[in-house]
Write a protein that holds these residues in place. Structure first.
Motif, PDB file in Angstrom:
ATOM      1  N   ARG A 126      69.237  72.128  68.219  1.00 19.25           N
ATOM      2  CA  ARG A 126      69.154  72.537  69.614  1.00 19.25           C
ATOM      3  C   ARG A 126      68.111  73.636  69.806  1.00 19.25           C
ATOM      4  O   ARG A 126      67.440  73.674  70.838  1.00 19.25           O
ATOM      5  CB  ARG A 126      70.514  73.035  70.127  1.00 19.25           C
ATOM      6  N   LEU A 127      67.969  74.516  68.837  1.00 16.09           N
ATOM      7  CA  LEU A 127      66.996  75.597  68.962  1.00 16.09           C
ATOM      8  C   LEU A 127      65.574  75.054  68.939  1.00 16.09           C
ATOM      9  O   LEU A 127      64.726  75.456  69.750  1.00 16.09           O
ATOM     10  CB  LEU A 127      67.199  76.619  67.847  1.00 16.09           C
ATOM     11  N   ILE A 128      65.263  74.138  68.023  1.00 17.88           N
ATOM     12  CA  ILE A 128      63.911  73.605  67.947  1.00 17.88           C
ATOM     13  C   ILE A 128      63.570  72.811  69.197  1.00 17.88           C
ATOM     14  O   ILE A 128      62.438  72.872  69.708  1.00 17.88           O
ATOM     15  CB  ILE A 128      63.741  72.746  66.664  1.00 17.88           C
ATOM     16  N   TRP A 129      64.536  72.076  69.739  1.00 17.15           N
ATOM     17  CA  TRP A 129      64.250  71.333  70.959  1.00 17.15           C
ATOM     18  C   TRP A 129      64.089  72.265  72.156  1.00 17.15           C
ATOM     19  O   TRP A 129      63.259  72.014  73.035  1.00 17.15           O
ATOM     20  CB  TRP A 129      65.336  70.306  71.232  1.00 17.15           C
ATOM     21  N   CYS A 130      64.851  73.341  72.192  1.00 16.99           N
ATOM     22  CA  CYS A 130      64.717  74.302  73.282  1.00 16.99           C
ATOM     23  C   CYS A 130      63.335  74.957  73.265  1.00 16.99           C
ATOM     24  O   CYS A 130      62.722  75.167  74.319  1.00 16.99           O
ATOM     25  CB  CYS A 130      65.809  75.361  73.186  1.00 16.99           C
ATOM     26  N   ILE A 131      62.834  75.259  72.070  1.00 22.72           N
ATOM     27  CA  ILE A 131      61.498  75.848  71.966  1.00 22.72           C
ATOM     28  C   ILE A 131      60.438  74.861  72.429  1.00 22.72           C
ATOM     29  O   ILE A 131      59.533  75.201  73.204  1.00 22.72           O
ATOM     30  CB  ILE A 131      61.235  76.305  70.518  1.00 22.72           C
ATOM     31  N   ILE A 132      60.550  73.614  71.969  1.00 29.26           N
ATOM     32  CA  ILE A 132      59.572  72.598  72.352  1.00 29.26           C
ATOM     33  C   ILE A 132      59.640  72.317  73.848  1.00 29.26           C
ATOM     34  O   ILE A 132      58.600  72.161  74.520  1.00 29.26           O
ATOM     35  CB  ILE A 132      59.793  71.314  71.528  1.00 29.26           C
TER      36      ILE A 132
END
Length: 476
Positions: A126-132
């Motif tokens: 979820r963190l990597i998708w939120c950043i992207i």
């Protein structure tokens, strides 16, 4: 004659109503008083529409809240810390003893690196998708934004699956094949049962309100298709449509909170125990306790982010406009009533008949459907206050969330205080170094949650207390 039967008419020639309006400076003025019953019988919907008093809402202040990126970062760091602490509980050593041949505080060689990488990928999704997503939203035009985000989500999912498959290949070579059931059960079977083939819930905590607006709210103003908010509608159908939308969104958020909190605790605190060596001796009660603390802390973090104060206020305002019907025992009752009309807004104390049952309106205004259990659950106040059994209060915990969110927040605050007190008690009586470190680090996150709960409870309690006084003045 004594014992004779009396015939009492169902309608009276006149019925009295006391309707008041309160101006912004607090001056109360009387609007109407007496109305002929014949008028109610012919055009009851239009007349009742003119005598109901709309509830007054007090705007809540702008309470600071964490953004999605900050929240995902906090959750990831917390679950990563919980994973490391569980490895400490499993593979700790006694390096301080004089004749100990171990020089490190942990047996690092016993930790499966590929298993730890698998868990970190699941927690990091979820963190990597939120950043992207934030990067794409910053420079993409609105015309192609949704399309690019969909393809981006599919690409990120493909990359993560490849990493998980690579880690799984190395895990299978070192552990029995049956252990893969523990590893993939939550993110395959349970996820498919809850969400089907949709990828959005796997990468985002909160459901998108625009999809629900387009799906469930076609008869309401289309200017609200980007966010959830409350509108003081003057028609009963629009009020019920808004309630259905908010009820669906509330249930989706609660399902997402439960799934993500269980998933975070499962992979960060339970999976390391499942893949521990069979000859390894560890304190089962302590690692189980660590699992319980991790889950409850993750649950509170997700719950506070999914239900911020402004969202609770939207539910509260919609519940005030919905109202609630109290079913009455109609035997041997000869009182005037009206047939319920779905297009009418009913005042407090109105008596209607629906499906051969008699109902009395509760709340300053009533747009609910008599006998509709979902509407009754949306507006619950008296039921919870009249319950004296603690177990039943816990069962009806979320049913008072809409009419008075401060009540539920105070209950959550009590649970959080209990958790902090228990952890402080265990910290005081702990003598092993791994237990002291584990509890001390977990307490930091619980202090942060405790601060947010105290702030939200204090603000909402004062606002709704003042609003209740205004509503009582308007109903008198």
């Amino acid at each position: 004659m004594p014992g004779g039967r009396r015939t009492i008419p169902k309608t009276l020639p006149y019925r009295s109503y006391s309707v008041y309006s309160i101006s912004e400076d607090g001056v109360r003025s009387r609007v109407s008083s007496v109305a002929p019953a014949s008028t109610l019988g012919s055009s009851d919907g239009d007349y009742l529409q003119s005598i109901v008093t709309m509830p007054k809402h007090i705007p809540i202040p702008d309470i600071p809240a964490d953004s999605d990126l900050i929240f995902e970062l906090i959750v990831f760091l917390y679950t990563l810390m919980a994973l490391g602490l569980q490895y400490v509980n499993l593979y700790k050593t006694v390096w301080w003893l004089p004749h100990s041949h171990v020089k490190h505080a942990m047996n690092f060689y016993l930790i499966d690196v590929h298993l730890a990488g698998f868990v970190v990928i699941v927690l990091f999704r979820r963190l990597i998708w939120c950043i992207i997503k934030d990067i794409l939203n910053s420079f993409l035009p609105s015309a192609i934004r949704q399309t690019v985000l969909q393809f981006g989500r599919m690409f990120v999912c493909f990359v993560l699956i490849m990493w998980l498959v690579w880690c799984t290949y190395h895990i299978v070579s070192q552990h029995p094949l049956m252990h893969m059931l523990y590893l993939y059960y939550p993110i395959t079977i349970i996820y498919f049962i809850l969400y089907g083939t949709s990828l959005s819930p796997f990468f985002e905590l909160l459901p998108s309100p625009s999809k629900q607006l387009n799906k469930n709210r076609q008869n309401v103003d289309h200017n609200q298709n980007q966010q959830l908010r409350h509108v003081c509608y003057l028609t009963a159908d629009a009020v019920r449509d808004e309630v259905e939308l908010l009820k669906t969104n509330f249930n989706d958020r609660l399902k997402s909170v439960l799934f993500n909190s269980l998933l975070s605790a499962y992979y960060s605190a339970f999976i390391p125990c499942c893949f521990a060596q069979s000859v390894l001796l560890y304190d089962v009660s302590w690692v189980t306790q660590h699992l319980g603390f991790t889950w409850f802390s993750c649950f509170m973090l997700h719950l506070l982010h999914a239900y911020p104060p402004y969202y609770c206020d939207i539910l509260h305002r919609s519940a005030l406009h919905l109202g609630r019907w109290q079913k009455l025992e109609s035997r041997n009752l000869h009182i005037p009533y009206l047939p319920w009309s779905e297009s009418s807004l009913w005042h407090q104390g109105a008596l209607v008949k629906q499906s051969k049952e008699l109902f009395r309106a509760e709340g300053l205004i009533n747009a609910a459907e008599p006998g509709n259990s979902s509407h009754s659950r949306f507006y619950v106040g008296q039921i919870v206050r009249n319950l004296n059994i603690l177990l039943i209060k816990l069962i009806f915990f979320f049913k008072a969330f809409f009419i008075n969110p401060s009540t539920c927040l105070c209950c959550l605050l009590g649970l959080q205080v209990t958790l902090v007190v228990v952890q402080l008690y265990l910290l005081f009586w702990s003598s092993e170094w791994n237990r002291i470190i584990s509890i001390a680090l977990l307490l930091f996150c619980n202090y942060y949650t405790l601060f947010k709960l105290c702030r939200d409870c204090l603000v909402l309690w004062k606002i709704y207390k003042a609003e209740q006084l205004i509503q009582e003045q308007m109903s008198n």
